[in-house]
Design an enzyme around this catalytic site. Structure first.
Site, PDB file in Angstrom:
ATOM      1  N   LYS A  11       1.667   5.109-115.388  1.00  0.00           N
ATOM      2  CA  LYS A  11       2.820   6.408-115.402  1.00  0.00           C
ATOM      3  C   LYS A  11       3.800   6.549-116.904  1.00  0.00           C
ATOM      4  O   LYS A  11       2.685   8.154-116.188  1.00  0.00           O
ATOM      5  CB  LYS A  11       4.581   5.310-115.802  1.00  0.00           C
ATOM      6  CG  LYS A  11       5.322   6.012-115.712  1.00  0.00           C
ATOM      7  CD  LYS A  11       6.944   5.418-116.033  1.00  0.00           C
ATOM      8  CE  LYS A  11       7.857   6.493-115.927  1.00  0.00           C
ATOM      9  NZ  LYS A  11       7.768   6.838-117.786  1.00  0.00           N
ATOM     10  N   ASN A  12       3.013   7.028-117.866  1.00  0.00           N
ATOM     11  CA  ASN A  12       2.885   7.548-118.961  1.00  0.00           C
ATOM     12  C   ASN A  12       1.934   8.708-118.760  1.00  0.00           C
ATOM     13  O   ASN A  12       1.684   9.989-119.339  1.00  0.00           O
ATOM     14  CB  ASN A  12       2.474   6.869-120.541  1.00  0.00           C
ATOM     15  CG  ASN A  12       4.384   5.796-120.523  1.00  0.00           C
ATOM     16  OD1 ASN A  12       5.298   6.789-119.846  1.00  0.00           O
ATOM     17  ND2 ASN A  12       4.778   5.008-121.427  1.00  0.00           N
ATOM     18  N   ARG A  63      11.883  12.085-118.191  1.00  0.00           N
ATOM     19  CA  ARG A  63      11.437  12.136-119.913  1.00  0.00           C
ATOM     20  C   ARG A  63      10.195  13.207-120.089  1.00  0.00           C
ATOM     21  O   ARG A  63      10.410  13.857-120.541  1.00  0.00           O
ATOM     22  CB  ARG A  63      11.129  11.110-120.228  1.00  0.00           C
ATOM     23  CG  ARG A  63      10.907  11.481-122.148  1.00  0.00           C
ATOM     24  CD  ARG A  63      10.270   9.857-123.134  1.00  0.00           C
ATOM     25  NE  ARG A  63       8.349   9.285-122.137  1.00  0.00           N
ATOM     26  CZ  ARG A  63       8.123   8.658-122.746  1.00  0.00           C
ATOM     27  NH1 ARG A  63       7.967   8.035-123.236  1.00  0.00           N
ATOM     28  NH2 ARG A  63       7.380   8.439-121.870  1.00  0.00           N
ATOM     29  N   CYS A  97      15.665   7.545-119.588  1.00  0.00           N
ATOM     30  CA  CYS A  97      16.162   6.601-120.036  1.00  0.00           C
ATOM     31  C   CYS A  97      17.600   6.384-121.036  1.00  0.00           C
ATOM     32  O   CYS A  97      16.543   7.134-122.166  1.00  0.00           O
ATOM     33  CB  CYS A  97      15.215   5.546-120.362  1.00  0.00           C
ATOM     34  SG  CYS A  97      14.251   3.911-119.326  1.00  0.00           S
ATOM     35  N   ARG A 125      17.030  11.960-127.976  1.00  0.00           N
ATOM     36  CA  ARG A 125      15.041  12.164-127.624  1.00  0.00           C
ATOM     37  C   ARG A 125      15.402  13.414-128.284  1.00  0.00           C
ATOM     38  O   ARG A 125      15.408  14.768-128.065  1.00  0.00           O
ATOM     39  CB  ARG A 125      14.474  12.230-126.428  1.00  0.00           C
ATOM     40  CG  ARG A 125      15.092  11.462-125.397  1.00  0.00           C
ATOM     41  CD  ARG A 125      14.477  10.538-124.189  1.00  0.00           C
ATOM     42  NE  ARG A 125      13.970   9.434-123.427  1.00  0.00           N
ATOM     43  CZ  ARG A 125      13.603   8.922-123.429  1.00  0.00           C
ATOM     44  NH1 ARG A 125      12.504   8.998-124.156  1.00  0.00           N
ATOM     45  NH2 ARG A 125      13.744   7.943-122.649  1.00  0.00           N
ATOM     46  N   PRO A 126      14.543  13.278-129.981  1.00  0.00           N
ATOM     47  CA  PRO A 126      15.157  15.096-130.164  1.00  0.00           C
ATOM     48  C   PRO A 126      13.058  15.642-129.761  1.00  0.00           C
ATOM     49  O   PRO A 126      12.061  14.907-129.764  1.00  0.00           O
ATOM     50  CB  PRO A 126      14.638  13.825-132.088  1.00  0.00           C
ATOM     51  CG  PRO A 126      14.217  12.966-131.953  1.00  0.00           C
ATOM     52  CD  PRO A 126      14.822  12.496-130.083  1.00  0.00           C
ATOM     53  N   ILE A 127      13.284  16.440-130.160  1.00  0.00           N
ATOM     54  CA  ILE A 127      12.251  17.177-130.189  1.00  0.00           C
ATOM     55  C   ILE A 127      11.788  18.593-131.186  1.00  0.00           C
ATOM     56  O   ILE A 127      11.190  19.191-130.788  1.00  0.00           O
ATOM     57  CB  ILE A 127      11.997  18.148-128.657  1.00  0.00           C
ATOM     58  CG1 ILE A 127      13.098  19.146-128.540  1.00  0.00           C
ATOM     59  CG2 ILE A 127      12.291  17.469-127.306  1.00  0.00           C
ATOM     60  CD1 ILE A 127      12.738  20.478-127.391  1.00  0.00           C
ATOM     61  N   ASP A 128      12.342  18.198-131.911  1.00  0.00           N
ATOM     62  CA  ASP A 128      12.081  18.836-133.142  1.00  0.00           C
ATOM     63  C   ASP A 128      10.777  18.439-133.723  1.00  0.00           C
ATOM     64  O   ASP A 128      10.044  20.021-134.333  1.00  0.00           O
ATOM     65  CB  ASP A 128      12.737  18.254-134.786  1.00  0.00           C
ATOM     66  CG  ASP A 128      12.643  16.906-134.415  1.00  0.00           C
ATOM     67  OD1 ASP A 128      12.474  16.285-133.545  1.00  0.00           O
ATOM     68  OD2 ASP A 128      12.067  17.027-135.742  1.00  0.00           O
ATOM     69  N   GLN A 129       9.894  18.011-133.593  1.00  0.00           N
ATOM     70  CA  GLN A 129       8.274  17.913-133.706  1.00  0.00           C
ATOM     71  C   GLN A 129       7.579  18.628-132.728  1.00  0.00           C
ATOM     72  O   GLN A 129       6.036  19.516-133.582  1.00  0.00           O
ATOM     73  CB  GLN A 129       7.966  16.181-133.221  1.00  0.00           C
ATOM     74  CG  GLN A 129       8.196  15.768-134.865  1.00  0.00           C
ATOM     75  CD  GLN A 129       8.163  15.997-136.368  1.00  0.00           C
ATOM     76  OE1 GLN A 129       7.289  16.193-136.661  1.00  0.00           O
ATOM     77  NE2 GLN A 129       9.494  16.380-137.409  1.00  0.00           N
ATOM     78  N   ASP A 170       8.124  -0.320-125.035  1.00  0.00           N
ATOM     79  CA  ASP A 170       7.891  -0.786-123.461  1.00  0.00           C
ATOM     80  C   ASP A 170       8.126  -1.884-123.253  1.00  0.00           C
ATOM     81  O   ASP A 170       8.301  -2.422-121.918  1.00  0.00           O
ATOM     82  CB  ASP A 170       7.636   0.294-122.618  1.00  0.00           C
ATOM     83  CG  ASP A 170       8.028   1.641-122.892  1.00  0.00           C
ATOM     84  OD1 ASP A 170       9.012   2.056-123.146  1.00  0.00           O
ATOM     85  OD2 ASP A 170       7.084   2.812-122.429  1.00  0.00           O
ATOM     86  N   ARG A 188      11.343   4.046-111.005  1.00  0.00           N
ATOM     87  CA  ARG A 188      11.189   4.914-111.726  1.00  0.00           C
ATOM     88  C   ARG A 188       9.441   4.213-112.349  1.00  0.00           C
ATOM     89  O   ARG A 188       8.155   5.460-112.388  1.00  0.00           O
ATOM     90  CB  ARG A 188      11.978   5.471-112.511  1.00  0.00           C
ATOM     91  CG  ARG A 188      13.224   6.073-112.800  1.00  0.00           C
ATOM     92  CD  ARG A 188      14.441   5.876-113.667  1.00  0.00           C
ATOM     93  NE  ARG A 188      12.766   7.201-114.787  1.00  0.00           N
ATOM     94  CZ  ARG A 188      13.026   6.824-116.036  1.00  0.00           C
ATOM     95  NH1 ARG A 188      13.588   5.938-116.180  1.00  0.00           N
ATOM     96  NH2 ARG A 188      11.753   7.714-116.941  1.00  0.00           N
TER      97      ARG A 188
END
Length: 427
Positions: A22-23, A93, A117, A122-126, A305, A397
């Site tokens: 999946k990932n 995600r 989930c 879920r920070p996206i600063d990076q 996970d 999912r």
């Protein structure tokens, strides 16, 4: 409104074949946007997250053709927009991988903040730090991320924390940037390597994937390709734990055993027999389970996970076990559901203390997220009595054909449709 009804107590025996990861799929499908030609992607898992990300590309203009149940053909050349549908993208995600892919192709991307989930921010600063280093500016408005660059130029980027999402997004944005991009403290997960291999098969020049330093030499053009996605290590780990929980004997096929080493090691520590073959592992248990301490870590550590699934096993092991969740802030939401089934678990922040009990008992429970749902299925398979699991959309999912796969192993499971309540009933 469907639910699973599982009668526990049956040993799982036989063989199960693992689907594509999946990932990896939810990163590789957006990566196809960068190609100047048709991409044929094999070993695609038939799950709702993949259907959603594929639908987003179709909505943007890509031509999508299903070759068979596990192979799709994507022609990204007709894509005519750098804006991803808010309604389609907000539920998964993987939608944020569209940022890097669209930025790499159009130098402009507008995508919703990530969904999926609900177990922490879920920070996206990076991600944004990486885009900025490549020469992009960004703004956040109305839940949408708008990233734009006149042009993208390679840069040295050090990630403050190991982030799979940021590593993927920077790779996607940098692959056609001018010059050399170096990602330090990069994530090393198997699907990072799979994405790099996919991009390299399109003509990219990415080196070091699977280590903590990835070098990306920008190229001017990427061509179409045919590529097969790796097997899903988390699906494999889930069936491994299910076999152990039911005193079963299961051959888990179509896997890369090296990807499963951290899971196999902990199962063996608990007294479970794990035998490795070239592309399969056999998991069996006859005796009692031993207590064990787990700390989730980025790869090659124990995967977050797999944390809810292994917690079920620890809940029926002898003695006291401790789980230290070092990746997500709010991943223990499933614990209350396990307590309904008789598990003795106490949580303090990112630590869970588990006192093993003799057995679990059936109870009505729900899947609070994808991996929690898998844990509820394992608990139900091992429990005395018949358990009903609601909110199974979370499970679907990430797990392909899970009901049939469990039936083939001897589980007593059925999917039951629950009619939606009428207005009068709701009142």
């Amino acid at each position: 409104m469907d639910k699973y009804v599982i009668k526990g107590g049956n040993r799982l025996t036989g063989e199960v074949s693992i689907s594509g990861a999946k990932n990896a799929a939810i990163a590789i499908i957006p990566a196809a946007i960068l190609a100047d030609g048709v991409c044929c992607i094999e070993n695609i898992p038939n799950i709702t997250d993949v259907a959603s990300i594929t639908r987003i590309l179709f909505d943007m203009g890509a031509k999508i053709r299903n070759i068979n149940k596990s192979t799709i053909e994507i022609d990204p050349r007709p894509i005519h927009t750098h804006v991803a549908s808010y309604e389609l993208a907000r539920h998964i995600r993987g939608s944020y991988y569209l940022l890097g892919a669209l930025l790499g192709r159009f130098n402009h991307a507008v995508v919703t903040m990530p969904g999926g989930c609900d177990f922490g921010v879920r920070p996206i600063d990076q991600h944004l730090k990486g885009f900025a280093a490549l020469g992009a500016s960004y703004k956040l408005e109305g839940g949408m991320v708008d990233v734009y660059a006149e042009s993208l130029t390679g840069a040295n980027i050090y990630l403050d924390v190991v982030s799979v999402g940021a590593t993927v997004n920077i790779m996607l944005a940098a692959v056609k940037a001018k010059g050399l991009t170096v990602i330090e403290n990069a994530a090393k997960e198997p699907h990072i390597v799979d994405l790099a291999n996919f991009l390299n098969s399109m003509g990219a020049d990415i080196r070091g994937a699977g280590t903590d330093v990835i070098k990306i030499y920008g190229v001017s053009r990427l061509i179409g390709t045919t590529y097969s996605i790796i097997p899903d290590q988390i699906e494999a780990g889930t069936y491994m734990v299910a076999a152990a929980a039911t005193c079963g004997d299961v051959l888990v096929k179509n896997v890369i055993p090296k990807h499963l080493e951290s899971i196999s090691a902990k199962l063996e520590e608990m007294g479970v027999q794990v035998e490795e073959f070239d592309d399969a592992v056999r998991v069996s248990r006859t005796g009692k389970l031993n207590k064990c301490n787990i700390k989730t870590m980025p790869h090659p550590g124990f995967p977050t996970d797999m944390q809810p699934q292994i917690a079920v096993l620890l809940s029926i092991a002898n003695g006291t076990s401790i789980i230290n969740e070092s990746v997500w802030d709010n991943r223990f939401r499933y614990v209350e559901e396990l307590r309904r089934m008789g598990a003795q678990i106490s949580v303090d922040g990112k630590l869970a203390v588990i006192e093993g009990v003799d057995h679990l008992n059936a109870a009505p429970v729900k899947a609070t997220d994808l991996r929690a749902g898998a844990a509820m299925m394992i608990a139900a398979l091992a429990a005395a009595g018949t358990t009903q699991i609601e909110d199974i959309n979370h499970i679907e999912r990430g797990y392909e054909n899970v009901e049939q796969k469990l039936l083939n192993l001897g589980a007593d499971i059925q999917r039951v449709h629950v009619p939606e309540p009428t207005v009068a009933q709701a009142i």
